[in-house]
Design an enzyme around this catalytic site. Structure first.
Site, PDB file in Angstrom:
ATOM      1  N   LYS A   1      -9.655   2.189  -2.714  1.00 32.02           N
ATOM      2  CA  LYS A   1      -9.928   1.566  -1.401  1.00 32.02           C
ATOM      3  C   LYS A   1     -11.347   1.865  -0.926  1.00 32.02           C
ATOM      4  O   LYS A   1     -11.738   3.027  -0.811  1.00 32.02           O
ATOM      5  CB  LYS A   1      -8.901   2.105  -0.399  1.00 32.02           C
TER       6      LYS A   1
ATOM      7  N   GLU B   1       0.841  -1.203   0.000  1.00 34.74           N
ATOM      8  CA  GLU B   1       0.000   0.000   0.000  1.00 34.74           C
ATOM      9  C   GLU B   1       0.880   1.260   0.000  1.00 34.74           C
ATOM     10  O   GLU B   1       1.871   1.320   0.732  1.00 34.74           O
ATOM     11  CB  GLU B   1      -0.891  -0.005   1.258  1.00 34.74           C
TER      12      GLU B   1
ATOM     13  N   CYS C   1      -5.741  -2.855   2.141  1.00 33.55           N
ATOM     14  CA  CYS C   1      -5.542  -2.784   3.602  1.00 33.55           C
ATOM     15  C   CYS C   1      -6.798  -3.081   4.428  1.00 33.55           C
ATOM     16  O   CYS C   1      -7.247  -4.213   4.503  1.00 33.55           O
ATOM     17  CB  CYS C   1      -4.927  -1.446   3.976  1.00 33.55           C
TER      18      CYS C   1
END
Lengths: 361, 361
Positions: B190, B115, B227
């Site tokens: 994300k 990330e 994540c």
């Protein structure tokens, strides 16, 4: 057939064990419960394992601790599967009665038995034979009557997963919930049915039609996710959305089938949904004779409990009857939810639309 | 800071290790890949770890094996966080270029970085400072240009998770996907943003508005779950429903935050959705100076890959740069799906209704 937990405990030095524990159990030191001498004596006499652990929550200013003890029982059948049904069942009742008595002496307030605990798990044989007679009504069936008496006597909520035959003769894989007064307060029916190898359960009973009930008992909000339902994240999710603080996962599963998954799926669900999960699996080798063919299945036990913060207890043994006692503080559910915010960031509206669109493109 | 994997390997005897492996990795013997001498030499020279494993699928009658190699890179930043932006970034580029060269020499066909791999993970500081200049366009930004060249040169699909600044100046936590010709083929943003402790990422960038894209590359159908999205089962689910065979989870996570979960969430997702999951976490200690206050964060690496059958590789180290090479057969996805039937028993219609009802009671 030593458990992984025991192997590790005996091989690592203190510092290594701490690091192992942190990753594998989520805590450097498993907090063992002090159990009574009488409990240990009874477990030796009855030839069953007893283990106890506790999970701690932070002290809060406005809410009092909400501490209680859960009990999980894993057990083998007692008599061969070709003995008369009533004798087989009675032998299991007798064994369980003793273990529940010990659980009561340790102040267990909510107790859960394994999937179809009253019978051999013939659902994995593909045959029905005379075993079909183990199916029983949820209300006033022999196992409900048997447990109601104990529930009342010990002021204990008891979850009793049975094979249900309803008033129309339809079969269901059902968990009956009995409250601390001994009253039947409802049931859950297994939502997801396996068709994996010899586990062709769709030929026995229908997919659950009762959704995802949460039972608001005197001691806490509880739900039941039966066996194969643990592979379905949405099943876990709905129990959480409906307010469960503890979700029991009674099962009957053999080593060839996902022992690898056993320690992680219910644990991931506990984290994702900020509730406690209780995984219970039967033990022992069962022999089923079908037209003179012998089928053999060995179940691996390893029952354990996970807290909302991902910490888990060691598992019970792989091959012995056992009682797992866990002391916990229900306040931990909200504390973890507030810390991680998975419910605040879940974007359910997006998913409701995405799934709908996937179903009807 | 030895990894759990190493501790165990050195302490158990052969039989114990087999049992540990079966539960912990899902396989009695981790199948190590034979790597080239030049790879080992380069890893010593460049001071990074290299590890290789393979997952086997059954031979089929009608489909040929669909074998390829993936590469995961975990790395630390190179220069202190108060150095000029361009120097910090260039130093990381230089290090990564070398590791990608080694990956290419081992025939890695799809490679994923961690990330926001181009920068210190300042998103956990609550501050922006001059670091905001690390944000860059997805198309023709410095890191996309840099990787496009390598992707083309090595005929490698590369996933590049960056901090994106779009044409309207809006920030996103984005994974750019570059194909084996060096062309930008799309991006994912994300979906789930943490607000946990100092990780208050909502103050930096917006929640993803691109849904759950799956990129049908020359080498396989891939997706990216960035994540904190790994805590959300529905996020994993949608990538699966959209056809992903491999889902990458690039992350930046510290020990205080769920190291306990690291090994199990992506693994549970691989099982539930019958695809491969690739978990990548940065390493190293990063120091951020804000108004003379020093904030320090240490990331724990431990990158690993899980197969659809629940088997996982050991993790890379907790504190060194590393390249994890995994050889796999994409046929395994369908084989496992057919065996377990989770998609056939998912009852999505029930859940679409239940979630909808929960949202609008």
């Amino acid at each position: 057939m030593d458990s992984l937990d025991n192997i590790i405990k005996n091989r690592l030095n203190k510092d290594q064990l701490k690091q192992f524990n942190k990753i594998y159990y989520g805590t450097e030191d498993n907090c063992e419960l002090e159990l009574k001498e009488s409990t240990k004596a009874e477990s030796v006499k009855g030839n069953f394992e007893v283990a106890g652990y506790s999970f701690i929550a932070k002290k809060e200013e406005l809410r009092k601790p909400n501490v209680l003890r859960l009990g999980l029982i894993q057990h083998s059948i007692v008599l061969p599967t070709d003995k008369p049904i009533s004798e087989q069942r009675q032998a299991i009742f007798k064994k369980i009665e003793k273990i529940i008595e010990v659980a009561a002496s340790e102040d267990v307030r909510i107790l859960c038995l394994q999937e179809t605990w009253t019978m051999p798990f013939f659902l994995c044989t593909g045959e029905k034979e005379k075993w079909e007679e183990f199916a029983e009504p949820a209300i006033n069936g022999p196992s409900t009557l048997f447990l109601s008496k104990l529930a009342k006597q010990y002021e204990m909520v008891i979850i009793s997963p049975i094979l249900e035959r309803d008033e129309d003769g339809k079969w269901w894989n059902t968990a009956v919930v009995i409250d601390e007064k001994g009253d039947y307060i409802g049931k859950h029916r297994k939502n997801h049915l396996p068709s994996v190898g010899s586990y062709s359960e769709t030929s026995y009973y229908a997919p659950g039609n009762l959704g995802h009930p949460v039972f608001d008992t005197k001691y806490g909000k509880i739900a039941v996710n039966i066996c194969y339902g643990r592979h379905h994240a949405l099943n876990w999710l709905m129990f959480g959305l409906n307010g469960a603080q503890i979700v029991f996962n009674p099962a009957a599963t053999i080593a060839e089938f996902g022992e690898t998954f056993w320690g992680i799926e219910a644990r991931t669900a506990a984290i994702a949904n900020h509730y406690f999960t209780c995984s219970i699996n039967r033990v022992g080798t069962e022999e089923y004779f079908i037209n003179k063919d012998k089928k053999v299945r060995t179940y691996y036990g390893s029952s354990y409990v996970t807290a909302p913060n991902g910490c888990r207890t060691p598992g019970l043994s792989k091959d012995r009857d056992g009682l797992l006692i866990v002391e916990l503080d229900l306040n931990l559910c909200r504390q973890v939810r507030d810390q991680w915010g998975f419910n605040m960031t879940s974007r359910l509206d997006v998913y409701a639309k995405s799934i709908e669109k996937k179903l009807c493109p």
